[in-house]
Design a protein around this motif. Structure first.
Motif, PDB file in Angstrom:
ATOM      1  N   SER A 410      24.393  50.877  -3.138  1.00  0.00           N
ATOM      2  CA  SER A 410      25.346  51.196  -4.214  1.00  0.00           C
ATOM      3  C   SER A 410      26.782  51.223  -3.716  1.00  0.00           C
ATOM      4  CB  SER A 410      24.991  52.537  -4.873  1.00  0.00           C
ATOM      5  OG  SER A 410      23.686  52.510  -5.392  1.00  0.00           O
ATOM      6  N   MET A 412      30.539  49.084  -2.933  1.00  0.00           N
ATOM      7  CA  MET A 412      31.363  48.002  -3.441  1.00  0.00           C
ATOM      8  C   MET A 412      32.297  47.524  -2.342  1.00  0.00           C
ATOM      9  SD  MET A 412      34.027  47.829  -6.653  1.00  0.00           S
ATOM     10  CE  MET A 412      35.297  48.761  -5.854  1.00  0.00           C
ATOM     11  N   GLN A 414      35.484  44.861  -1.790  1.00  0.00           N
ATOM     12  CA  GLN A 414      36.436  44.075  -2.562  1.00  0.00           C
ATOM     13  C   GLN A 414      37.618  43.653  -1.691  1.00  0.00           C
ATOM     14  OE1 GLN A 414      37.821  46.063  -6.078  1.00  0.00           O
ATOM     15  NE2 GLN A 414      39.237  44.420  -6.673  1.00  0.00           N
ATOM     16  N   ASP A 434      21.790  47.058  -4.374  1.00  0.00           N
ATOM     17  CA  ASP A 434      22.716  47.460  -5.452  1.00  0.00           C
ATOM     18  C   ASP A 434      24.165  47.357  -4.999  1.00  0.00           C
ATOM     19  OD1 ASP A 434      20.539  48.096  -7.123  1.00  0.00           O
ATOM     20  OD2 ASP A 434      20.372  50.081  -6.172  1.00  0.00           O
ATOM     21  N   GLU A 436      27.951  45.419  -4.796  1.00  0.00           N
ATOM     22  CA  GLU A 436      28.898  44.585  -5.537  1.00  0.00           C
ATOM     23  C   GLU A 436      29.938  44.048  -4.556  1.00  0.00           C
ATOM     24  OE1 GLU A 436      32.086  44.773  -9.265  1.00  0.00           O
ATOM     25  OE2 GLU A 436      30.923  46.550  -8.692  1.00  0.00           O
ATOM     26  N   LYS A 438      33.116  41.315  -4.273  1.00  0.00           N
ATOM     27  CA  LYS A 438      33.971  40.450  -5.069  1.00  0.00           C
ATOM     28  C   LYS A 438      35.315  40.238  -4.387  1.00  0.00           C
ATOM     29  CE  LYS A 438      35.589  44.207  -8.099  1.00  0.00           C
ATOM     30  NZ  LYS A 438      35.682  44.658  -9.507  1.00  0.00           N
ATOM     31  N   VAL A 457      25.516  41.641  -6.352  1.00  0.00           N
ATOM     32  CA  VAL A 457      26.401  40.992  -7.305  1.00  0.00           C
ATOM     33  C   VAL A 457      27.617  40.471  -6.558  1.00  0.00           C
ATOM     34  CG1 VAL A 457      27.788  41.272  -9.395  1.00  0.00           C
ATOM     35  CG2 VAL A 457      25.632  42.536  -9.153  1.00  0.00           C
TER      36      VAL A 457
END
Length: 457
Positions: A410, A412, A414, A434, A436, A438, A457
């Motif tokens: 979980s 992220m 970036q 899980d 992310e 980007k 993702v």
């Protein structure tokens, strides 16, 4: 000199005796060390009365050899002490210490607001009471400078408007040392001229509030060892290389303090435990906090900025950081090779590197790694679990080295300029779930490593 003066009172050969010389002789007697010169002290204490009797018996004019009008009234109340304190003693004004002062068990020394302790150029005699304890503490033994040894109770009740001062600029003395089952409460107290200002040893219990250190450039300002329990509250310590050190089985609690321009602000070693809350560390050449040798550090609500390696742990140590902000360091914000590292809701920003794990295990929760100029999280050895963390605008977010075991859940990542995740060494195991990722130049870089992922993702 006294006897010659008294015998010549009614003669034609009067010997002038300066009142300053008389006062100096009495002061010399008062400053004599009680531990070795009790008879000397007693002789000078009884001397004035004996001389008055001698003059009266000789038919002279009582007091003629020490005219009362020539003695100026002291501007400040002054007390001269040395030796053992056996009862509860309350003092104010100016206190001159002429030798080692020992507060015995069951006794107490209480200093009133505005009290000033000054040290005479007398030698220590109680150095045998200071047995070497712990690493590097043999320096407590000093055969030349005065000390205050506390086996009973020592209370300094200073206020913001009338602080208590211990030592003066230009003076030299050794240390204030709490030993045995002693206790101490020091509030609004400033130290100056000490070689080793504060020592808490054995089973002592000491509470320090608003402590100041004027011009101290020694090794350690406060050293806690043995099984002592010490609190340091509301204190600003500037320009001290090693402000605080806690060792052995001691316990130290630090609240609402600020450390500026230090080497290592707080060192914790042995099996000691240190709890820090709402403290500010600025401009340190080595560490804000260093933990070693199975010791433990718990920090909450603190900030460390502009230094080398703010938090360092090694040799089976434990570091737990909760809501701690680390920024603008020249090295890793956290460098760890101990036993257990935990970060919860921490901000790791604008450092040369983020967290470097070289051994042990680490658990990172809800922490933010942003704008670090190097790797945000690097695991060269050991096991790490990161949950709910964010890696923002770092050149590279995460790298796992040879033999690392990592799990990111979980999280992220970036705006990484190089890559988000890198696992290129064999025998490396990484689990991503899980996640992310980007706005990164490269996402996951894998070579010869075992990487598994789900819900990416």
């Amino acid at each position: 000199i006294y006897l010659a003066e008294a015998a010549a009172v009614n003669s034609s050969k009067h010997l002038p005796l300066s009142p300053k010389v008389s006062a100096a002789l009495l002061e010399l007697g008062l400053r004599a060390d009680l531990n070795r010169h009790e008879c000397f002290y007693g002789f000078f204490s009884l001397l004035p009365a004996k001389i008055m009797e001698f003059v009266a018996d000789a038919g002279g004019r009582a007091g003629a050899f020490l005219p009362e009008a020539d003695i100026p009234a002291p501007a400040v109340r002054e007390t001269v002490i040395a030796g053992n304190i056996k009862t509860r003693l309350t003092l104010g004004g100016r206190i001159t210490i002429g030798g080692d002062v020992t507060i015995l068990p069951g006794a107490a020394l209480v200093l009133e607001p505005g009290a000033q302790i000054r040290f005479a150029a007398a030698k220590s005699t109680n150095s045998a009471a200071l047995r070497p304890t712990g690493n590097g503490l043999s320096a407590f033994k000093n055969d030349k400078l005065c000390k205050i040894l506390v086996y009973g109770e020592f209370i300094c009740g200073g206020t913001a408007g009338a602080p208590v001062s211990i030592g003066g600029r230009g003076e030299k003395w050794d240390s204030l040392i709490f030993l045995g089952h002693s206790s101490g409460i020091l509030e609004n107290v400033s130290f100056a001229g000490a070689l080793n200002p504060l020592r808490a040893m054995d089973f002592s219990r000491v509470r320090l509030t608003a402590i100041g250190a004027a011009g101290y450039n020694g090794k350690e300002f406060l050293a806690v060892s043995g099984c002592s329990q010490t609190e340091l509250n509301g204190t600003l310590l500037n320009d001290i290389h090693s402000p605080v050190a806690v060792r052995e089985l001691a316990r130290l609690t630090v609240r609402n303090c600020q450390f500026t321009n230090s080497g290592t602000a707080i060192y914790t070693g042995g099996l000691a435990r240190c709890r820090i809350s709402h403290c500010d560390f600025r401009v340190f050449s080595a560490h804000a906090c260093q933990v070693s040798d199975k010791a433990s550090l718990f920090a909450a609500g603190c900030r460390a900025a502009v230094g080398s390696v703010p938090f360092s742990g090694e040799r089976k140590s434990t570091i737990i950081l909760n809501r701690v902000n680390v920024e603008a360091s020249d090295g890793p914000a956290v460098s760890f090779s101990g036993y257990l590292l935990k970060l919860n809701a921490c901000q790791i920003s604008d450092n040369a590197r983020g967290v470097l794990l070289s051994g042990g295990q680490a658990f990172l929760t809800a922490s933010v790694f942003s704008r670090n100029s190097g790797l945000a999280l690097e695991v060269n050895k050991g096991r790490v679990q990161a949950h709910g963390c964010r890696f923002l605008s770092n050149p590279a977010a995460f790298k796992a080295g040879l033999g690392a075991d990592a799990a990111l859940n979980s999280c992220m990542i970036q705006a990484s300029e190089i890559y988000a995740v890198s696992c290129v060494d064999p025998w490396t195991k990484v689990t991503l779930s899980d996640m992310e990722i980007k706005d990164c130049r490269r996402g996951i870089h894998v070579s010869e490593a075992r990487v598994s992922g789900s819900n990416l993702v």
